[in-house]
Enzyme design. Structure first.
Site, PDB file in Angstrom:
ATOM      1  N   CYS A 398     -39.566  25.170  -0.499  1.00  0.00           N
ATOM      2  CA  CYS A 398     -38.408  26.057  -0.335  1.00  0.00           C
ATOM      3  C   CYS A 398     -38.206  26.452   1.126  1.00  0.00           C
ATOM      4  CB  CYS A 398     -38.587  27.319  -1.161  1.00  0.00           C
ATOM      5  SG  CYS A 398     -38.625  27.070  -2.943  1.00  0.00           S
ATOM      6  N   MET A 399     -39.299  26.578   1.873  1.00  0.00           N
ATOM      7  CA  MET A 399     -39.221  27.085   3.247  1.00  0.00           C
ATOM      8  C   MET A 399     -38.934  26.002   4.277  1.00  0.00           C
ATOM      9  SD  MET A 399     -42.205  29.991   3.501  1.00  0.00           S
ATOM     10  CE  MET A 399     -43.544  28.811   3.379  1.00  0.00           C
TER      11      MET A 399
END
Length: 408
Positions: A398-399
């Site tokens: 996600c990051m």
């Protein structure tokens, strides 16, 4: 190694070459308990520790030879031209629903006194009402006078995966599910159109932020140069997946099959990559709770350029074998599918791994049961600190927004 296009991503597992991250900043400090639901947070991360953890994440990638680019720096480079800067400000205020002309004038005056770096930082962090004193108060301002912000913060920015996704040599600049996050996609629009690294590259836009239905990057997985997996989820709609499929097929790229995963529409399963990620040629992480209710549709291109949609009747393993041309598939269940450890580690993104090479992934330290099982299955893990970053409900994948991977 070089490619003709600054975007080149044809798999989930090819050696990661370049990635875009966002280092958490003051936007996290502008979270309050009353605003958490609106801004899509369940908890408030401690910024100082979140920065330390994120820096460790970036350092881990750099030590493996990955070029780390920061979102804020790319936007600043994109607005060096005064007219571009002015256009971004205008678009940003429109997206923020600043309709009152007196308020808009006050914000323009406020931004005029900021250099490019500070301008972008303030757009990201939000502007508290006490930062612009003596502002003319409209009726809307007075009705909502106790609300602390003129411009809301953007605390989800450190999840760079969602606002845009590189697919092959193209990109989706996404329509986010919530107004809270839709401003984030403006930054990628300006980067692609005006940053020197990207602006002259004729990058195909495979999905645009002005579409009517939502699509988010956490639901986009590139299984190989021919096959994509797209989630129909809490954040990405079925119509968006069909539109994306048509656009990809028209783009002339090598992709010929989209596997649409219809996953439960609830917070714990937010995006496809929170319950399913690819970590090696034939290995995947998965949350066991989606296996029962999971329905997969294949979308393929017909000879007359129409599309064919088929509900797949086989098991997930059989579907993956069929479309990826594999004889064996290993599904590694989060915490081994344990009824207690599994949901706990899934909540902290135990299935959300970032592959940096085949069989080599970045994972959160707190998901130690899943990490042990990954190691037992021959997967190399780079374990990063995760006490505060995980509070945003997103993992290493996600990051990160990969923009270049080596082909496999």
């Amino acid at each position: 190694m070089s490619y003709d296009n600054p975007l080149h991503v044809t798999s989930e597992i090819g050696k990661l070459v370049s990635v875009i991250l966002h280092r958490p900043s003051a936007e996290i400090e502008n979270l309050t308990p009353n605003l958490m639901e609106k801004l899509l947070f369940d908890e408030i991360p401690y910024l100082k520790e979140a920065i330390r953890e994120h820096d460790y994440f970036a350092r881990t990638l750099k030590e493996q030879g990955v070029e780390v680019l920061y979102l804020q720096d790319l936007v600043v480079e994109a607005i060096e031209d005064k007219k571009v800067r002015e256009a971004l400000i205008k678009d940003f205020l429109d997206e923020a629903r600043i309709y009152d002309e007196r308020m808009k004038y006050a914000l323009l005056e406020y931004f005029d006194n900021k250099d490019d770096g500070m301008l972008i930082r303030k757009m990201m962090s939000g502007i508290r009402k006490n930062e612009i004193p003596n502002i003319a108060k409209s009726l809307a301002y007075l009705v909502d006078e106790t609300y602390p912000f003129i411009l809301d913060p953007m605390p989800n920015l450190y999840f760079t995966r969602d606002p845009a996704a590189a697919i092959g040599n193209g990109i989706t600049i996404n329509k986010m599910r919530t107004c809270t996050r839709n401003r984030e996609t403006l930054f990628m629009k300006y980067i692609i159109e005006h940053n020197p690294r990207f602006k002259d590259s004729d990058i195909p836009i495979l999905y645009n932020r002005n579409e009517k239905t939502s699509l988010e990057g956490g639901d986009t997985l590139i299984l190989n140069k021919n096959v994509l997996a797209i989630g129909i989820s809490e954040r990405s709609e079925a119509h968006s997946v069909e539109t994306l499929a048509k656009n990809i097929f028209k783009s002339g790229q090598s992709f010929h099959t989209i596997l649409a995963f219809n996953i439960p529409k609830k917070r714990a399963f937010m995006h496809l990559d929170t319950v399913f990620t690819m970590i090696d040629y034939n290995k995947f992480t998965i949350h066991h709770e989606i296996e029962g209710p999971l329905t997969v549709y294949s979308i393929t291109k017909e000879k007359d350029d129409s599309i064919k949609i088929t509900e797949e009747k086989a098991t997930l393993q059989e579907i993956l074998k069929k479309y990826l041309g594999l004889t064996d598939i290993t599904l590694i269940r989060c915490a081994g599918g344990d009824k207690i450890d599994g949901p706990r580690e899934q909540w902290n993104d135990g299935s959300n791994t970032l592959a940096i090479a085949p069989g080599e992934v970045v994972v959160y330290s707190r998901n130690y049961v899943t990490n042990r099982i990954l190691n037992e299955n021959g997967v190399k893990t780079h374990v990063i600190h995760s006490s505060e970053l995980s509070r945003g409900r997103g993992g290493p994948r996600c990051m990160s927004m990969p923009i270049v991977r080596e082909d496999i």
